[in-house]
Design a protein around this motif. Structure first.
Motif, PDB file in Angstrom:
ATOM      1  N   VAL B 207      65.050  80.896  24.213  1.00 14.47           N
ATOM      2  CA  VAL B 207      64.219  80.192  23.232  1.00 14.47           C
ATOM      3  C   VAL B 207      64.164  78.712  23.566  1.00 14.47           C
ATOM      4  CG1 VAL B 207      64.124  79.468  20.818  1.00 14.47           C
ATOM      5  CG2 VAL B 207      64.527  81.858  21.392  1.00 14.47           C
ATOM      6  N   SER B 208      65.268  78.163  23.986  1.00 14.39           N
ATOM      7  CA  SER B 208      65.293  76.744  24.329  1.00 14.39           C
ATOM      8  C   SER B 208      64.397  76.477  25.540  1.00 14.39           C
ATOM      9  CB  SER B 208      66.733  76.337  24.599  1.00 14.39           C
ATOM     10  OG  SER B 208      66.797  74.993  24.866  1.00 14.39           O
ATOM     11  N   ILE B 209      64.388  77.399  26.494  1.00 15.16           N
ATOM     12  CA  ILE B 209      63.494  77.237  27.645  1.00 15.16           C
ATOM     13  C   ILE B 209      62.040  77.315  27.194  1.00 15.16           C
ATOM     14  CG2 ILE B 209      62.716  78.326  29.799  1.00 15.16           C
ATOM     15  CD1 ILE B 209      65.634  79.073  30.285  1.00 15.16           C
ATOM     16  N   TRP B 210      61.767  78.295  26.351  1.00 16.92           N
ATOM     17  CA  TRP B 210      60.396  78.456  25.819  1.00 16.92           C
ATOM     18  C   TRP B 210      59.924  77.170  25.160  1.00 16.92           C
ATOM     19  CZ3 TRP B 210      58.373  78.444  20.749  1.00 16.92           C
ATOM     20  CH2 TRP B 210      57.096  78.991  20.605  1.00 16.92           C
ATOM     21  N   ALA B 211      60.803  76.573  24.370  1.00 19.67           N
ATOM     22  CA  ALA B 211      60.386  75.430  23.564  1.00 19.67           C
ATOM     23  C   ALA B 211      60.202  74.160  24.383  1.00 19.67           C
ATOM     24  CB  ALA B 211      61.392  75.187  22.445  1.00 19.67           C
ATOM     25  N   HIS B 212      60.923  74.012  25.491  1.00 23.72           N
ATOM     26  CA  HIS B 212      60.914  72.713  26.166  1.00 23.72           C
ATOM     27  C   HIS B 212      60.361  72.737  27.580  1.00 23.72           C
ATOM     28  CE1 HIS B 212      63.031  70.922  22.854  1.00 23.72           C
ATOM     29  NE2 HIS B 212      63.788  71.995  22.828  1.00 23.72           N
ATOM     30  N   MET B 213      60.070  73.943  28.085  1.00 23.13           N
ATOM     31  CA  MET B 213      59.620  74.069  29.453  1.00 23.13           C
ATOM     32  C   MET B 213      58.384  73.204  29.728  1.00 23.13           C
ATOM     33  SD  MET B 213      58.617  77.603  31.202  1.00 23.13           S
ATOM     34  CE  MET B 213      56.865  77.496  31.189  1.00 23.13           C
ATOM     35  N   GLY B 214      57.446  73.171  28.790  1.00 22.55           N
ATOM     36  CA  GLY B 214      56.190  72.454  28.995  1.00 22.55           C
ATOM     37  C   GLY B 214      56.395  70.990  29.317  1.00 22.55           C
ATOM     38  N   PHE B 215      57.388  70.402  28.705  1.00 24.84           N
ATOM     39  CA  PHE B 215      57.646  68.989  28.925  1.00 24.84           C
ATOM     40  C   PHE B 215      58.045  68.715  30.375  1.00 24.84           C
ATOM     41  CE2 PHE B 215      60.744  65.445  28.703  1.00 24.84           C
ATOM     42  CZ  PHE B 215      59.851  64.450  28.392  1.00 24.84           C
ATOM     43  N   TYR B 216      58.970  69.541  30.872  1.00 22.15           N
ATOM     44  CA  TYR B 216      59.439  69.333  32.240  1.00 22.15           C
ATOM     45  C   TYR B 216      58.372  69.729  33.254  1.00 22.15           C
ATOM     46  CZ  TYR B 216      63.598  68.805  29.531  1.00 22.15           C
ATOM     47  OH  TYR B 216      64.473  68.374  28.587  1.00 22.15           O
ATOM     48  N   THR B 217      57.573  70.735  32.897  1.00 17.69           N
ATOM     49  CA  THR B 217      56.455  71.117  33.757  1.00 17.69           C
ATOM     50  C   THR B 217      55.534  69.920  33.984  1.00 17.69           C
ATOM     51  OG1 THR B 217      56.551  73.352  32.891  1.00 17.69           O
ATOM     52  CG2 THR B 217      54.522  72.716  33.971  1.00 17.69           C
ATOM     53  N   LEU B 218      55.292  69.172  32.908  1.00 19.43           N
ATOM     54  CA  LEU B 218      54.400  68.011  33.024  1.00 19.43           C
ATOM     55  C   LEU B 218      54.955  66.966  33.973  1.00 19.43           C
ATOM     56  CD1 LEU B 218      52.922  67.046  29.576  1.00 19.43           C
ATOM     57  CD2 LEU B 218      51.850  68.113  31.526  1.00 19.43           C
ATOM     58  N   ILE B 219      56.254  66.713  33.883  1.00 18.30           N
ATOM     59  CA  ILE B 219      56.855  65.716  34.772  1.00 18.30           C
ATOM     60  C   ILE B 219      56.720  66.164  36.225  1.00 18.30           C
ATOM     61  CG2 ILE B 219      58.980  64.517  35.386  1.00 18.30           C
ATOM     62  CD1 ILE B 219      59.872  64.730  32.548  1.00 18.30           C
ATOM     63  N   LEU B 220      56.999  67.459  36.469  1.00 29.33           N
ATOM     64  CA  LEU B 220      56.897  67.970  37.828  1.00 29.33           C
ATOM     65  C   LEU B 220      55.446  67.959  38.299  1.00 29.33           C
ATOM     66  CD1 LEU B 220      59.458  70.907  37.789  1.00 29.33           C
ATOM     67  CD2 LEU B 220      59.729  68.613  38.709  1.00 29.33           C
ATOM     68  N   LEU B 221      54.530  68.279  37.400  1.00 29.53           N
ATOM     69  CA  LEU B 221      53.106  68.299  37.741  1.00 29.53           C
ATOM     70  C   LEU B 221      52.648  66.900  38.152  1.00 29.53           C
ATOM     71  CD1 LEU B 221      50.697  70.170  37.826  1.00 29.53           C
ATOM     72  CD2 LEU B 221      50.213  69.591  35.465  1.00 29.53           C
ATOM     73  N   ALA B 222      53.117  65.891  37.393  1.00 22.82           N
ATOM     74  CA  ALA B 222      52.766  64.511  37.744  1.00 22.82           C
ATOM     75  C   ALA B 222      53.247  64.196  39.154  1.00 22.82           C
ATOM     76  CB  ALA B 222      53.385  63.546  36.738  1.00 22.82           C
ATOM     77  N   GLY B 223      54.448  64.686  39.485  1.00 23.32           N
ATOM     78  CA  GLY B 223      54.972  64.450  40.832  1.00 23.32           C
ATOM     79  C   GLY B 223      54.141  65.164  41.888  1.00 23.32           C
ATOM     80  N   LEU B 224      53.765  66.414  41.596  1.00 22.04           N
ATOM     81  CA  LEU B 224      52.978  67.194  42.563  1.00 22.04           C
ATOM     82  C   LEU B 224      51.641  66.525  42.828  1.00 22.04           C
ATOM     83  CD1 LEU B 224      53.574  70.877  41.416  1.00 22.04           C
ATOM     84  CD2 LEU B 224      54.364  69.797  43.514  1.00 22.04           C
ATOM     85  N   GLN B 225      51.045  65.963  41.745  1.00 21.09           N
ATOM     86  CA  GLN B 225      49.715  65.376  41.912  1.00 21.09           C
ATOM     87  C   GLN B 225      49.765  64.070  42.685  1.00 21.09           C
ATOM     88  OE1 GLN B 225      48.196  65.518  37.912  1.00 21.09           O
ATOM     89  NE2 GLN B 225      47.339  67.549  38.252  1.00 21.09           N
ATOM     90  N   ALA B 226      50.965  63.490  42.764  1.00 25.81           N
ATOM     91  CA  ALA B 226      51.086  62.228  43.503  1.00 25.81           C
ATOM     92  C   ALA B 226      51.258  62.467  45.000  1.00 25.81           C
ATOM     93  CB  ALA B 226      52.255  61.418  42.952  1.00 25.81           C
ATOM     94  N   ILE B 227      51.466  63.734  45.389  1.00 26.04           N
ATOM     95  CA  ILE B 227      51.631  64.022  46.822  1.00 26.04           C
ATOM     96  C   ILE B 227      50.249  64.001  47.475  1.00 26.04           C
ATOM     97  CG2 ILE B 227      52.405  65.713  48.525  1.00 26.04           C
ATOM     98  CD1 ILE B 227      54.372  66.750  46.443  1.00 26.04           C
ATOM     99  N   PRO B 228      50.073  63.182  48.512  1.00 24.51           N
ATOM    100  CA  PRO B 228      48.751  63.075  49.133  1.00 24.51           C
ATOM    101  C   PRO B 228      48.291  64.416  49.704  1.00 24.51           C
ATOM    102  CG  PRO B 228      50.256  61.403  49.983  1.00 24.51           C
ATOM    103  CD  PRO B 228      51.069  62.326  49.179  1.00 24.51           C
TER     104      PRO B 228
END
Lengths: 350, 342
Positions: B207-228
């Motif tokens: 349940v804790s993963i369900w509730a908070h996964m989206g937040f960390y996904t966003l941080i990782l996504l921001a990193g992925l999008q910064a890769i040329p």
């Protein structure tokens, strides 16, 4: 339509389905069910009557047994579809049940009582939304009071947060003074101190100030948030100092510079902080749980958790109240999702 | 109806709401001009900083220091002057165990159960949260239609309150719940998942993963999008296989974001309380009792109130959190040096 088809059948490199395409779609469709499913199920369940909630296997949509009013009976009777001994199917209303034998009457011809074995009958069901799940908590419980307390705490705490944090951010970004770095460091250092670490002494300070069992005791400890000062200061640093100097030339007071020049220019950052403050304060649980022990002061979150512990059988009310609690946050989500999902990744705050 | 005054435009609702605010702000201006004349601009800086610092000092800094004093006192009294000094007594009570491998042999056995549970919880959270949010971020970084919808979908639970999260899942995992309904279709008997020690623990992790996964996904996504993107194009030109490109390009360049996420998940997992408290209440037994709940119950539950012990436990927890935060600061600083990306 062709765009949809193109989208659905898009593949990596265009040559057949790559395994990553399959993983992607399994993940997204699975995510759709796992992420939204629980909330949708909650909302759907909140419209069910207590009887329907206790049923297993559950139905997706809320159904209840249809009732008919028959002359000579005070209460509406449950309607059943019955297979009579001669194989004829009829819709009969149940008067009473003794063991496995049910005494039934034909609503059209109430004079004659027909005895039916209960294995020969099945309830006639119709879809019905139990809106009383929503209306009754408003009359029977202190629900309105909890709602009001939550709204009060959220609105007042957010307003104070915005004023106090923007003032501090203004001082830390537009003035040179001794101890500026120290002040900034102290504020940042406390990002490390979560509530659970200072819970016990904070409680004694709040009660020493006479704020125990007082909504201000919930509001005040939360308003000087370091994250707020930090993001507002970062934003104000981008406002050119020449603007402040020009205003000083025009004999504007420092206070006027703050609220007529800097604040309007900081509006985007203030909006971000306002949204986050609303979500944080609305969702707060542990601190209100500690400070508030009188029922009439509970916030929605505390009231809901206490009820769910005490009235474990009253799921129909708890579910409806949970849905109401979700509404503000879902509205924030719907209106601001694009903004939030791009904004948070940038600032790294929560 | 009043005639429109020439030269005066009609006020919007926002402006009408702002009128009293403007009036009040103007009213404060007069005493503040006097303050500015007497103290100079330096005094005004103090004035602007003061409200925040005052609230902050009373409700954050002060309790932080008083906490040490509390941890060295005993008894059930609440006010510090009423409490008796016991020195390191509370700390030694916490670590008083005859066998350190067996929490039941400790004077404060629930404390060590909570520490053990929290430890397991943290380990599972970090590995599973990183795994799930990394896969989700990689998928959301692909060329998808309606990408912002999918992104928002995974983020949605982050906004829900922990109480709502706890209640949603309590409702789904109970005997008549959706999970049992799904399993019933495969011929399984309904089971009360939250009454089972192991499943209850697993539920808090999930349940804790369900509730908070989206937040960390966003941080990782921001990193992925910064890769040329041209890095991948160059790799493709050279005939590099996607798996290799992932290991050699994506992972190294995403490392700073991954570190941030690991530390944030660690810090959050150590403090887990709200959703678990609603979902399982720490039970059955002590199988989902975590540190924050231990501190809360020791400090505030009337039957076993011992604020000194709770303060001592919270200081131990604080030490762990400070170490983790310093770790984060050190890591993000070193990653800024190597390449300047965050």
């Amino acid at each position: 339509m062709s765009r949809v088809a193109q989208f659905l059948f898009r593949r990596r490199g265009g040559k057949g389905w790559h395994w990553t395409d399959i993983v992607t779609w399994v993940w997204l469709v699975g995510g759709l069910f796992i992420m939204f499913g629980p909330a949708v199920w909650l909302v759907g369940s909140s419209f069910k009557s207590p009887a329907a909630l206790a049923e297993f296997p559950p139905t997706i949509l809320p159904y209840v047994t249809q009732k008919v009013t028959v002359e000579g009976f005070d209460k509406p009777l449950d309607l059943y579809e019955v297979t009579l001994p001669d194989g004829v199917k009829a819709k009969l209303a149940e008067v009473r049940r003794i063991g496995v034998v049910s005494q039934m009457i034909d609503p059209g011809n109430p004079g004659e009582v027909i005895k039916v074995n209960i294995s020969q009958r099945s309830p006639v069901r119709e879809m019905s939304f139990a809106s009383e799940n929503y209306t009754e908590p408003f009359t029977h419980f202190d629900f309105v009071r909890y709602l009001w307390n939550s709204v009060f705490v959220t609105v007042v705490a957010t307003l104070i947060t915005l004023v106090v944090n923007s003032m501090a951010a203004f001082a830390l970004s537009k003035y040179e003074f001794r101890g500026r770095t120290v002040a900034m460091l102290v504020i940042l250092a406390t990002l490390m101190v979560p509530l659970s670490v200072i819970m016990v002494p904070l409680y004694s300070i709040v009660s020493a100030l006479g704020l125990f069992n007082n909504l201000w005791g919930v509001i005040l400890p939360t308003v000087a948030t370091p994250t707020g000062v930090f993001i507002l200061r970062q934003y104000m640093l981008t406002i050119p100092d020449e603007l402040v100097d020009a205003a000083r030339m025009d004999k504007a007071s420092e206070w006027q510079i703050y609220w007529r020049i800097i604040l309007p220019l900081t509006a985007p950052a203030l909006a971000v902080l306002a949204i986050f403050s609303v979500v944080w304060r609305w969702n707060d649980f542990l601190w209100p749980l500690i400070v508030l022990s009188r029922k009439e002061l509970y916030t929605l979150q505390v009231g809901l958790s206490i009820y769910s512990g005490e009235l474990n059988v009253q799921w129909h009310f708890i579910l409806a109240m949970t849905v109401v609690t979700m509404i503000p946050v879902v509205l924030v989500f719907i209106f601001l999702q694009r903004f939030i999902t791009t904004g948070i990744a940038g600032t790294g705050l929560k | 109806m009043m005639a429109d005054i020439p030269g005066k435009t009609n006020l919007s609702i926002g402006e009408i709401i702002m009128l009293p605010v403007r009036f009040a702000m103007g009213l404060i201006d007069f005493p503040l001009r006097w303050l500015q004349r007497t103290t100079g601009i330096g005094g005004m800086a103090t004035f602007f900083l003061l409200p925040n610092m005052l609230i902050f000092g009373i409700f954050v800094l002060l309790p932080f220091f008083i906490n040490f004093a509390y941890s060295m006192t005993g008894g059930t009294a609440l006010f510090l002057p009423d409490r008796n000094f016991v020195g390191m007594g509370q700390y030694s009570r916490l670590v008083d165990c005859s066998n350190y491998l067996d929490p039941n042999s400790c004077a404060e056995d629930t404390f060590w159960t909570a520490v053990g549970n929290t430890g397991w919880f943290v380990v599972l959270q970090v590995t599973l949260m990183i795994g799930f949010s990394l896969v989700t971020a990689l998928i959301l970084n692909r060329d998808l239609m309606a990408r912002s919808f999918w992104r928002a979908m995974f983020f949605f639970p982050v906004l829900l309150s922990p109480v709502v999260v706890g209640l949603i899942w309590k409702w789904i995992l109970q005997r008549q719940g959706l999970l049992n309904f799904g399993l019933y279709g495969f011929g399984f008997e309904p089971y009360a998942w939250l009454n089972d020690r192991n499943w209850s623990f697993a539920a808090t992790v999930g349940v804790s993963i369900w509730a908070h996964m989206g937040f960390y996904t966003l941080i990782l996504l921001a990193g992925l999008q910064a890769i040329p993107k041209d890095l991948y194009e160059a790799a493709e030109m050279d005939g590099t296989r996607p798996t290799r490109a992932f290991l050699r390009i994506t992972l190294p360049l995403l490392a700073p974001n991954l570190l941030v996420v690991i530390v944030l998940v660690l810090i959050r997992a150590v403090q887990i309380f709200d959703e678990v408290y609603v979902l399982t209440g720490g039970g059955p037994g002590t199988s989902t009792l975590y540190l924050t709940q231990y501190i809360y119950e020791t400090g505030f539950a009337t039957q076993l109130r011992n604020p000194g012990l709770a303060a001592a436990a919270s200081i131990l927890m604080g030490v762990v959190l400070v170490v983790l935060t310093l770790l984060q600061l050190g890591l993000s600083r070193s990653s800024e040096k190597n390449g300047g990306r965050k």
